[in-house]
Each structure stands twice: as C-alpha cells, then as structure tokens.
Design a protein around this motif. Structure first.
Motif, PDB file in Angstrom:
ATOM      1  N   ARG A 188       0.836  -1.194   0.000  1.00 48.90           N
ATOM      2  CA  ARG A 188       0.000   0.000   0.000  1.00 48.90           C
ATOM      3  C   ARG A 188       0.872   1.246   0.000  1.00 48.90           C
ATOM      4  NH1 ARG A 188      -4.595  -1.421   4.627  1.00 48.90           N
ATOM      5  NH2 ARG A 188      -5.278  -3.415   3.736  1.00 48.90           N
ATOM      6  N   GLY A 189       0.269   2.356  -0.394  1.00 45.86           N
ATOM      7  CA  GLY A 189       1.003   3.613  -0.422  1.00 45.86           C
ATOM      8  C   GLY A 189       1.219   4.092  -1.846  1.00 45.86           C
ATOM      9  N   THR A 190       1.724   5.300  -1.980  1.00 47.36           N
ATOM     10  CA  THR A 190       1.857   5.922  -3.299  1.00 47.36           C
ATOM     11  C   THR A 190       2.762   5.140  -4.242  1.00 47.36           C
ATOM     12  OG1 THR A 190       3.671   7.312  -2.486  1.00 47.36           O
ATOM     13  CG2 THR A 190       1.445   8.214  -2.347  1.00 47.36           C
ATOM     14  N   GLU A 191       3.698   4.375  -3.693  1.00 48.72           N
ATOM     15  CA  GLU A 191       4.607   3.602  -4.543  1.00 48.72           C
ATOM     16  C   GLU A 191       3.890   2.473  -5.273  1.00 48.72           C
ATOM     17  OE1 GLU A 191       7.276   2.368  -1.563  1.00 48.72           O
ATOM     18  OE2 GLU A 191       8.224   4.327  -1.321  1.00 48.72           O
ATOM     19  N   TYR A 192       2.687   2.133  -4.809  1.00 50.04           N
ATOM     20  CA  TYR A 192       1.945   1.018  -5.398  1.00 50.04           C
ATOM     21  C   TYR A 192       0.614   1.455  -6.003  1.00 50.04           C
ATOM     22  CZ  TYR A 192       5.406  -1.447  -2.639  1.00 50.04           C
ATOM     23  OH  TYR A 192       6.598  -1.879  -2.111  1.00 50.04           O
ATOM     24  N   ARG A 193       0.417   2.747  -6.149  1.00 48.59           N
ATOM     25  CA  ARG A 193      -0.839   3.248  -6.716  1.00 48.59           C
ATOM     26  C   ARG A 193      -1.007   2.768  -8.162  1.00 48.59           C
ATOM     27  NH1 ARG A 193       2.787   7.628  -6.683  1.00 48.59           N
ATOM     28  NH2 ARG A 193       3.003   8.801  -8.641  1.00 48.59           N
ATOM     29  N   SER A 194      -2.239   2.769  -8.614  1.00 47.09           N
ATOM     30  CA  SER A 194      -2.539   2.339  -9.979  1.00 47.09           C
ATOM     31  C   SER A 194      -2.478   3.539 -10.920  1.00 47.09           C
ATOM     32  CB  SER A 194      -3.937   1.710 -10.041  1.00 47.09           C
ATOM     33  OG  SER A 194      -4.011   0.588  -9.182  1.00 47.09           O
ATOM     34  N   LEU A 195      -1.839   3.358 -12.053  1.00 48.19           N
ATOM     35  CA  LEU A 195      -1.731   4.434 -13.033  1.00 48.19           C
ATOM     36  C   LEU A 195      -1.455   3.868 -14.417  1.00 48.19           C
ATOM     37  CD1 LEU A 195       1.719   6.269 -12.557  1.00 48.19           C
ATOM     38  CD2 LEU A 195       1.163   4.091 -11.512  1.00 48.19           C
ATOM     39  N   VAL A 196      -1.763   4.673 -15.420  1.00 48.74           N
ATOM     40  CA  VAL A 196      -1.542   4.303 -16.818  1.00 48.74           C
ATOM     41  C   VAL A 196      -0.879   5.478 -17.518  1.00 48.74           C
ATOM     42  CG1 VAL A 196      -2.607   3.647 -19.003  1.00 48.74           C
ATOM     43  CG2 VAL A 196      -3.566   2.800 -16.856  1.00 48.74           C
ATOM     44  N   GLY A 197       0.218   5.235 -18.215  1.00 49.02           N
ATOM     45  CA  GLY A 197       0.899   6.284 -18.960  1.00 49.02           C
ATOM     46  C   GLY A 197       0.667   6.124 -20.448  1.00 49.02           C
ATOM     47  N   ILE A 198       0.039   7.124 -21.074  1.00 46.52           N
ATOM     48  CA  ILE A 198      -0.280   7.070 -22.503  1.00 46.52           C
ATOM     49  C   ILE A 198       0.043   8.415 -23.153  1.00 46.52           C
ATOM     50  CG2 ILE A 198      -2.053   5.286 -22.420  1.00 46.52           C
ATOM     51  CD1 ILE A 198      -4.163   7.443 -22.138  1.00 46.52           C
ATOM     52  N   PRO A 199       0.363   8.423 -24.438  1.00 56.91           N
ATOM     53  CA  PRO A 199       0.611   9.694 -25.127  1.00 56.91           C
ATOM     54  C   PRO A 199      -0.610  10.611 -25.050  1.00 56.91           C
ATOM     55  CG  PRO A 199       1.410   7.858 -26.450  1.00 56.91           C
ATOM     56  CD  PRO A 199       0.619   7.263 -25.317  1.00 56.91           C
ATOM     57  N   GLY A 200      -0.410  11.822 -24.556  1.00 53.52           N
ATOM     58  CA  GLY A 200      -1.504  12.775 -24.456  1.00 53.52           C
ATOM     59  C   GLY A 200      -2.296  12.702 -23.170  1.00 53.52           C
ATOM     60  N   GLY A 201      -2.088  11.659 -22.367  1.00 52.01           N
ATOM     61  CA  GLY A 201      -2.806  11.529 -21.105  1.00 52.01           C
ATOM     62  C   GLY A 201      -4.312  11.487 -21.282  1.00 52.01           C
ATOM     63  N   ALA A 202      -5.046  12.102 -20.344  1.00 56.39           N
ATOM     64  CA  ALA A 202      -6.509  12.078 -20.363  1.00 56.39           C
ATOM     65  C   ALA A 202      -7.095  12.835 -21.544  1.00 56.39           C
ATOM     66  CB  ALA A 202      -7.057  12.658 -19.060  1.00 56.39           C
ATOM     67  N   LYS A 203      -6.307  13.712 -22.154  1.00 57.69           N
ATOM     68  CA  LYS A 203      -6.792  14.490 -23.296  1.00 57.69           C
ATOM     69  C   LYS A 203      -6.355  13.893 -24.631  1.00 57.69           C
ATOM     70  CE  LYS A 203      -6.870  18.855 -20.716  1.00 57.69           C
ATOM     71  NZ  LYS A 203      -6.366  20.258 -20.658  1.00 57.69           N
ATOM     72  N   GLY A 204      -5.619  12.803 -24.592  1.00 55.10           N
ATOM     73  CA  GLY A 204      -5.109  12.199 -25.811  1.00 55.10           C
ATOM     74  C   GLY A 204      -6.072  11.214 -26.441  1.00 55.10           C
ATOM     75  N   GLU A 205      -5.699  10.713 -27.598  1.00 53.78           N
ATOM     76  CA  GLU A 205      -6.575   9.830 -28.362  1.00 53.78           C
ATOM     77  C   GLU A 205      -6.761   8.454 -27.727  1.00 53.78           C
ATOM     78  OE1 GLU A 205      -4.795   8.219 -32.079  1.00 53.78           O
ATOM     79  OE2 GLU A 205      -3.066   9.471 -31.560  1.00 53.78           O
ATOM     80  N   TYR A 206      -5.875   8.073 -26.800  1.00 53.07           N
ATOM     81  CA  TYR A 206      -5.963   6.737 -26.213  1.00 53.07           C
ATOM     82  C   TYR A 206      -6.856   6.692 -24.977  1.00 53.07           C
ATOM     83  CZ  TYR A 206      -2.042   6.126 -29.345  1.00 53.07           C
ATOM     84  OH  TYR A 206      -1.259   6.104 -30.463  1.00 53.07           O
ATOM     85  N   ALA A 207      -7.262   7.853 -24.472  1.00 53.07           N
ATOM     86  CA  ALA A 207      -8.082   7.897 -23.264  1.00 53.07           C
ATOM     87  C   ALA A 207      -9.431   7.211 -23.475  1.00 53.07           C
ATOM     88  CB  ALA A 207      -8.287   9.340 -22.816  1.00 53.07           C
TER      89      ALA A 207
END
Length: 346
Positions: free
Chosen positions: A232-251
């Motif tokens: 637990r903790g920020t080192e184990y948080r869930s995240l996804v890295g994609i080109p453009g982030g939430a505003k990109g075409e992959y969102a």
C-alpha cells in the motif's frame, strides 16, 4: 511511346486510383465520429463511464448542427472506424502490390525492390509503435502478465519482449539522472521522488485497446489490485501512462476497455505524486516536457518471480534479464537494493 513514358503514366494512374479508393473508404462513414467526453475536473465520475448510461457526446456536422450519440452508437462508431482503417490498409496494400507486379514486368528487378519497400513503409506508417506503461501494485507480477500478453496478442518471441519494470508518475523526475529502488545509500529513491512501480512496453498503436483489456484483468471484480491487502502507499498506486494523457486519443480506448471488463475502476487525471486510492487509476501523459516518462528499473527487478509464494515463474523467464543485459541493454547504475544484494529488493 517509350517504355519510360509508359511506366510513368502507369505509375501515375495507379497511384491516383489508390488515393481515390483510400479516400472513399475514409469518407464512407459519418462526417464526424462521436467520442466519449472527457471530464474537465480531476476525476472521471464513475457513472459517466457506465455502459448503461447514455453519454452526451457531441460533434459538429457539416451544417454546424450538433449530433448526439448513445454509448451503444459510440461503440458502433468505434468498430466502424476500425473496419474502415482495415479496409483502407487492404486497399492501399492491394493496389501497391499490383503496381509492384506490373512495374517488375515493365522495368525489372530494381523497380520491384523499390515498390516493395514502399509497400512495407505504407503498412508500417499506418500502425506506428507507441510507448505506454501500466501500474497495478508490485511490478513483478504485472511484468509477467504483460510478457504473456505480448506473446499472445503480438506473437512476440522471448528476444522481442519489450515489457520492463520501472518507475513513473513522480513530479521530481530523476535525481542525477537516476531513479532507484530503496537502497542503503538513499540514492535517488523512487518513493521519495514520488514515483510508483510500473511496467513499460512498446506496442503497435492499433493494439493499445487489447493491452488495456489485459491491464483491467489484473483487478478483481471489486476493483482491487492483486496485492491490495499487502503493498500500500503511493509507490503502489494504480496508473496508466499514454501519449496525451486524459486528453489524448488513447483515453477513450482506455475507458472502452474498462467498460468491456466490468467497469471496475474510476479514473483520475494524473498530476504527479498522486495518492494511492482504491479502485482508482490515474491517467498520466507520458510525453512532452511536462509529461511523466518511464524510468527503467534495475536488472535484478526484471523478470522476477511474483510477490506471492506460489508465483515462481520458469527459469527461462527469470534468465531473460541477464540475456538482455548481455545483449547490451542498459539497466542503469543504481545500487543493488537495500543491502546491496540485488535479491528480492535487498
């Protein structure tokens, strides 16, 4: 008419036909495709992502009028676009292949080689490779699952695997060019730099949706990570890295994949150093000067057995780290763990 002039006319005619047919496939659908609206606040509301809720997705048609589509229509449009892209590729490759055969007959093997190169370039350009990363608790287990996904989805062999454990999501970036696991010398500690454990990989653009589906399969029906009760903790948080982030075409593809696998998670717009929130994955932009890039982890963290006692992977899998290192891959110069052993994080 000389052979040279005839060849030029043939080339012009066939390329003109290829362009027209490609445009015909591209414009065969609606004048604009609906898209799922990205929330402007910090979090995507869960009910906005539900497949049972009609979404107000708008685009302007040629007359300036608004066009509304339900989530079912958006899924249909998404499938239609994939079909159009597939047909366009088929049309381009088919015509170029015909052109290659005719050119060979008229102008010999050199022209054949040039046209085959053009055909190959056309196919590659339509499906470029992209870099992405996924975080879901301890990266050992996650890496193994994405290695299996690369083999299943892309048919890659061991020496073609791109999945690597690493760190991402921290505002501080690197320190002296390094991001390291916890170590006795306190050198560029990834946790103190705000990063989380992730797995980065390079995949064809057209396959992002399939890999996103594999990511959401890592979570149980309640949206919990496999190690939710342990790490637990920020080192184990869930995240996804994609080109453009939430505003990109992959969102949108990310959201579609989430819905298709049970709509188990909420999504936060990653700002860096984000909190560890249950059932929430932060969407990061992994490109640009203000993005959150991927930092590869140490060699001893690559192709490691899973965190559970029963997750002992084959020796052939564990040996891949040494194989890639011998092949010249650079896993950095960080200290070997907390005690310098380079085993299990120690």
């Amino acid at each position: 008419m000389t052979k040279s002039i005839g060849l030029q006319l043939l080339l012009s005619s066939l390329f003109f036909s290829a362009a027209n047919l490609s445009n015909a496939f591209t414009t065969a659908g609606p004048s604009c495709l609906s898209h799922r609206r990205i929330a402007t606040n910090d979090f995507f509301a869960r009910n906005q992502l539900s497949s049972s809720v009609t979404m107000a997705a708008r685009c302007e048609n040629e007359n300036g009028a608004d066009v509304e589509s339900s989530s079912d229509e958006m899924n249909s449009n998404s499938n239609a676009m994939r079909q159009l892209q597939s047909r366009r590729k088929f049309a381009n490759v088919g015509l170029l292949s015909t052109l290659a055969s005719l050119t060979f007959a008229l102008d010999g093997a050199n022209a054949q080689d040039e046209i085959e190169a053009a055909v190959s370039a056309s196919v590659v350009d339509e499906d470029p490779l992209i870099n992405v990363y996924f975080g879901c608790g301890c990266f050992w287990h996650v890496q193994h699952e994405f290695v299996m996904a690369e083999k299943k989805i892309l048919g890659r062999s061991d020496d073609q695997i791109t999945a690597r454990t690493g760190y991402a999501g921290g505002i501080a970036g690197s320190k002296d060019g390094k991001v390291c696991y916890h170590n006795a010398g306190n050198v560029a500690d990834y946790g103190k730099l705000g990063h989380a454990e992730v797995v980065g990989l390079t995949i064809p653009k057209s396959k992002f949706y399939d890999f996103a589906v594999e990511y959401f399969k890592l979570f149980d029906a309640s949206g919990n990570r496999p190690d939710q009760s342990g790490d637990r903790g920020t080192e184990y948080r869930s995240l996804v890295g994609i080109p453009g982030g939430a505003k990109g075409e992959y969102a949108k593809l990310l959201i579609d994949a989430s819905i298709a696998t049970g709509d188990k998670l909420d999504f936060g717009i990653g700002k860096g150093d984000d909190k560890d929130l249950r059932k929430t994955s932060f969407v990061m932009d992994n490109t640009g000067a203000k993005g959150f890039p991927f930092y590869v982890a140490e060699q001893y963290h690559q192709f490691h057995d899973g965190f559970n006692l029963n997750e002992n992977y084959p020796g052939s899998y564990n040996k891949l780290a040494a194989t890639f290192a011998k092949g010249g891959e650079d896993f950095g110069s960080c200290p070997n763990g907390s005690l310098g052993l380079g085993i299990g994080g120690l």
